[in-house]
Scaffold this motif. Structure first.
Motif, PDB file in Angstrom:
ATOM      1  N   ASP A 210      17.574  -3.130   3.923  1.00  0.00           N
ATOM      2  CA  ASP A 210      16.551  -2.915   3.075  1.00  0.00           C
ATOM      3  C   ASP A 210      15.219  -1.945   3.441  1.00  0.00           C
ATOM      4  O   ASP A 210      14.356  -1.974   3.673  1.00  0.00           O
ATOM      5  CB  ASP A 210      15.552  -4.250   2.601  1.00  0.00           C
ATOM      6  CG  ASP A 210      14.618  -4.359   1.529  1.00  0.00           C
ATOM      7  OD1 ASP A 210      15.137  -2.442   0.739  1.00  0.00           O
ATOM      8  OD2 ASP A 210      13.963  -4.583   0.944  1.00  0.00           O
ATOM      9  N   GLU A 211      15.995  -0.913   4.310  1.00  0.00           N
ATOM     10  CA  GLU A 211      15.461  -0.090   4.809  1.00  0.00           C
ATOM     11  C   GLU A 211      14.202   1.065   4.820  1.00  0.00           C
ATOM     12  O   GLU A 211      13.214   0.706   4.664  1.00  0.00           O
ATOM     13  CB  GLU A 211      16.428   1.276   6.817  1.00  0.00           C
ATOM     14  CG  GLU A 211      17.042   0.053   6.969  1.00  0.00           C
ATOM     15  CD  GLU A 211      18.211   0.921   8.250  1.00  0.00           C
ATOM     16  OE1 GLU A 211      17.480   1.475   8.432  1.00  0.00           O
ATOM     17  OE2 GLU A 211      19.311   0.581   8.493  1.00  0.00           O
ATOM     18  N   LEU A 212      14.500   1.381   3.264  1.00  0.00           N
ATOM     19  CA  LEU A 212      13.790   1.750   2.327  1.00  0.00           C
ATOM     20  C   LEU A 212      12.250   1.082   2.072  1.00  0.00           C
ATOM     21  O   LEU A 212      11.179   1.304   3.065  1.00  0.00           O
ATOM     22  CB  LEU A 212      14.121   2.665   0.813  1.00  0.00           C
ATOM     23  CG  LEU A 212      14.749   4.019   1.969  1.00  0.00           C
ATOM     24  CD1 LEU A 212      15.491   4.163   0.091  1.00  0.00           C
ATOM     25  CD2 LEU A 212      14.601   4.997   2.456  1.00  0.00           C
ATOM     26  N   GLY A 213      12.512  -0.057   1.752  1.00  0.00           N
ATOM     27  CA  GLY A 213      11.512  -1.159   1.400  1.00  0.00           C
ATOM     28  C   GLY A 213      10.585  -1.644   2.169  1.00  0.00           C
ATOM     29  O   GLY A 213       9.340  -2.546   2.309  1.00  0.00           O
ATOM     30  N   LYS A 246       6.428  11.234   3.700  1.00  0.00           N
ATOM     31  CA  LYS A 246       6.135  12.462   2.843  1.00  0.00           C
ATOM     32  C   LYS A 246       5.021  11.894   2.022  1.00  0.00           C
ATOM     33  O   LYS A 246       3.877  12.480   2.096  1.00  0.00           O
ATOM     34  CB  LYS A 246       6.779  13.482   3.002  1.00  0.00           C
ATOM     35  CG  LYS A 246       6.544  14.520   2.418  1.00  0.00           C
ATOM     36  CD  LYS A 246       7.770  15.332   1.783  1.00  0.00           C
ATOM     37  CE  LYS A 246       6.760  16.904   1.852  1.00  0.00           C
ATOM     38  NZ  LYS A 246       8.460  17.902   1.633  1.00  0.00           N
ATOM     39  N   ARG A 247       5.991  11.316   1.154  1.00  0.00           N
ATOM     40  CA  ARG A 247       4.911  10.662  -0.506  1.00  0.00           C
ATOM     41  C   ARG A 247       3.932  10.075   0.453  1.00  0.00           C
ATOM     42  O   ARG A 247       2.635  10.442  -0.607  1.00  0.00           O
ATOM     43  CB  ARG A 247       5.726  10.308  -1.483  1.00  0.00           C
ATOM     44  CG  ARG A 247       7.029  11.148  -2.011  1.00  0.00           C
ATOM     45  CD  ARG A 247       7.725  10.293  -2.600  1.00  0.00           C
ATOM     46  NE  ARG A 247       7.189   9.776  -3.994  1.00  0.00           N
ATOM     47  CZ  ARG A 247       7.667   9.642  -5.145  1.00  0.00           C
ATOM     48  NH1 ARG A 247       9.047   9.781  -5.029  1.00  0.00           N
ATOM     49  NH2 ARG A 247       7.279   9.084  -5.700  1.00  0.00           N
ATOM     50  N   PHE A 248       4.280   8.950   0.934  1.00  0.00           N
ATOM     51  CA  PHE A 248       2.686   8.045   0.897  1.00  0.00           C
ATOM     52  C   PHE A 248       2.067   8.994   1.938  1.00  0.00           C
ATOM     53  O   PHE A 248       0.614   8.991   1.261  1.00  0.00           O
ATOM     54  CB  PHE A 248       3.468   7.453   2.394  1.00  0.00           C
ATOM     55  CG  PHE A 248       2.430   6.203   2.757  1.00  0.00           C
ATOM     56  CD1 PHE A 248       2.134   4.932   2.207  1.00  0.00           C
ATOM     57  CD2 PHE A 248       1.715   6.491   4.151  1.00  0.00           C
ATOM     58  CE1 PHE A 248       1.036   4.184   2.229  1.00  0.00           C
ATOM     59  CE2 PHE A 248       0.749   4.869   4.873  1.00  0.00           C
ATOM     60  CZ  PHE A 248       0.127   4.473   3.782  1.00  0.00           C
ATOM     61  N   MET A 315       3.275  -0.718  -4.576  1.00  0.00           N
ATOM     62  CA  MET A 315       5.242  -0.222  -4.038  1.00  0.00           C
ATOM     63  C   MET A 315       5.340   0.819  -4.949  1.00  0.00           C
ATOM     64  O   MET A 315       6.508   1.331  -4.507  1.00  0.00           O
ATOM     65  CB  MET A 315       5.794  -1.542  -4.048  1.00  0.00           C
ATOM     66  CG  MET A 315       6.297  -2.391  -2.810  1.00  0.00           C
ATOM     67  SD  MET A 315       6.509  -2.053  -1.327  1.00  0.00           S
ATOM     68  CE  MET A 315       8.280  -1.635  -1.659  1.00  0.00           C
ATOM     69  N   SER A 316       5.719   1.604  -6.164  1.00  0.00           N
ATOM     70  CA  SER A 316       6.235   1.429  -6.855  1.00  0.00           C
ATOM     71  C   SER A 316       5.856   3.489  -6.640  1.00  0.00           C
ATOM     72  O   SER A 316       6.574   4.829  -6.963  1.00  0.00           O
ATOM     73  CB  SER A 316       5.373   2.131  -8.561  1.00  0.00           C
ATOM     74  OG  SER A 316       4.532   1.965  -8.190  1.00  0.00           O
ATOM     75  N   GLU A 317       4.676   3.791  -5.993  1.00  0.00           N
ATOM     76  CA  GLU A 317       4.804   4.697  -5.275  1.00  0.00           C
ATOM     77  C   GLU A 317       5.415   5.529  -4.503  1.00  0.00           C
ATOM     78  O   GLU A 317       5.705   6.351  -3.907  1.00  0.00           O
ATOM     79  CB  GLU A 317       3.333   4.487  -4.100  1.00  0.00           C
ATOM     80  CG  GLU A 317       2.215   4.625  -4.836  1.00  0.00           C
ATOM     81  CD  GLU A 317       0.982   4.209  -3.467  1.00  0.00           C
ATOM     82  OE1 GLU A 317      -0.212   4.953  -3.794  1.00  0.00           O
ATOM     83  OE2 GLU A 317       1.597   4.548  -1.826  1.00  0.00           O
ATOM     84  N   ALA A 318       6.532   4.378  -3.706  1.00  0.00           N
ATOM     85  CA  ALA A 318       7.423   4.304  -2.927  1.00  0.00           C
ATOM     86  C   ALA A 318       8.202   5.347  -3.559  1.00  0.00           C
ATOM     87  O   ALA A 318       9.391   6.241  -2.853  1.00  0.00           O
ATOM     88  CB  ALA A 318       8.196   3.815  -1.989  1.00  0.00           C
ATOM     89  N   GLY A 319       8.559   5.461  -4.844  1.00  0.00           N
ATOM     90  CA  GLY A 319       9.326   6.435  -5.577  1.00  0.00           C
ATOM     91  C   GLY A 319      11.041   5.413  -5.534  1.00  0.00           C
ATOM     92  O   GLY A 319      12.133   6.097  -5.737  1.00  0.00           O
TER      93      GLY A 319
END
Ligand SMILES: C[S@@+](CC[C@H](N)C(=O)[O-])C[C@H]1O[C@@H](n2cnc3c(N)ncnc32)[C@H](O)[C@@H]1O
Length: 339
Positions: A210-213, A246-248, A315-319
């Motif tokens: 779950d590396e992206l989470g 980048k988004r964060f 958490m939804s910000e991470a897309g």
């Protein structure tokens, strides 16, 4: 990218730094040698923490080791900071992915070159999360294909998923070399510069850990833990990871365009909690790439914490939900990923 990370963190005497991906301790050593600092070293791999006991003893109280995930830093780190008598950290470094030590040990099951049990969990045994073998032996073909396509950018994702499902009907996968052979046969074609199973193995590793989470949770924890003026430095190796960082940082530094120039400031969003140290990601020098070819896809993004309160945890910000990955891990579940 140790030199660049140290330049971004700018360790200072008396400062307390969190190395969220301790590994072999390379970053921690750099931070401890560049000023009279203290480091909290975190790793989810119990072997990395066990191997570091001598290093901690040699540093006589300057290095505190914590076994766990950096996604849980907001819970793991405050008690350590409290025992040091400080409320916040002066810097946080994340060097994402697996270490060379993990890749080079066949029994960890990360490698398609070395035969080993098909596992790939960095903290195998720490919980009851599925191993790579559980995923390839039980997931629906469409879910396997989505994992390979999104996390591995594998163009032949469906064909590979079908080959895996056909083969597992006869005999489930238990070994890395076996999976690597089936993937290589499914992809076929001319010999390539990289092993044909590289992308599928990368995808499975990112998925089972779950590396992206973890990354999304780690970034939000960093916002909470850093003192005003404290620095965050994140080195990623995958375009999706870099996109999450980048988004964060864009959202937290106010770099996201105001939805409308007619809107008043208050509607445009909360005050920036980070200031970018540079707009573009830094990449390794040619000299570093020739020394360490694994560094070729590295990207460093760094920012400084402002005095603004932390933004709402969302958490939804991470897309991640938009990636349509099958549900498994806390991060994806929390965000309501595709079932
Ligand atoms: C690329 S290596 C870090 C190398 C390190 N900078 C060094 O100089 O030796 C990544 C390390 O982070 C650990 N890791 C990866 N994801 C993690 C997570 N979410 N939480 C804690 N540790 C993690 C891995 O177990 C591995 O040891």
């Amino acid at each position: 990218m140790l030199d660049e990370v140290l330049a971004a963190l700018a360790p200072r005497d008396g400062g307390i730094y969190v190395d969220g991906t301790f590994g072999n301790g390379g970053y921690t050593n750099g931070i401890l040698s560049s000023a009279d600092t203290r480091v909290i070293g975190i790793d989810r791999d119990p072997t990395a923490i066990a191997n570091a006991q001598d290093m901690a003893a040699a540093h006589q109280g300057r290095l505190t080791l914590v076994s766990g995930c950096f996604g849980d830093m907001a819970v793991l780190v405050p008690p350590v900071l409290g025992s040091m008598g400080v409320p916040a950290a002066d810097g946080i470094a994340l060097d994402l992915g697996v270490s060379s030590m993990q890749l080079d040990q066949a029994e960890r099951g990360f490698s398609f070159r070395l035969d080993g049990p098909l596992d790939m969990r960095m903290d195998a045994g720490a919980g009851d999360t599925p191993s790579a073998a559980d995923v390839v032996n039980t997931y629906e073909p469409k879910d396997l294909a989505q994992i390979f396509k999104v996390l591995g950018e594998e163009r032949q994702a469906r064909r590979v998923a079908q080959a895996i499902v056909r083969r597992r009907e006869d005999e489930p996968f238990t070994r890395t070399a076996d999976l690597a052979d089936v993937v290589a046969q499914a992809i076929g074609g001319k010999p390539q510069r990289i092993h044909p199973a590289t992308r599928v193995f990368q995808a499975l590793r990112i998925y089972v850990n779950d590396e992206l989470g973890e990354l999304a949770r780690g970034l939000m924890a960093a916002e909470k833990l850093l003192v005003e003026g404290g620095r965050l430095a994140v080195v990623s190796f995958h375009s999706l990871e870099d996109r999450v960082v980048k988004r964060f940082l864009a959202a937290r530094s106010g770099a996201v365009a105001n939805p409308s120039r007619h809107l008043p400031e208050a509607v445009a969003g909360p005050e920036p909690s980070f200031r970018l140290l540079s707009r573009k990601a830094q990449e390794p020098t040619d000299a570093e790439i020739s020394r360490n070819p694994r560094a070729r896809s590295a990207k460093l993004r760094a920012a400084e914490r402002t005095s603004a309160p932390m933004h709402e945890v969302d958490m939804s910000e991470a897309g991640l939900a938009a990636l349509g990955l099958p549900r498994m891990m806390a991060g994806l579940v929390a965000e309501g990923g595709a079932a």
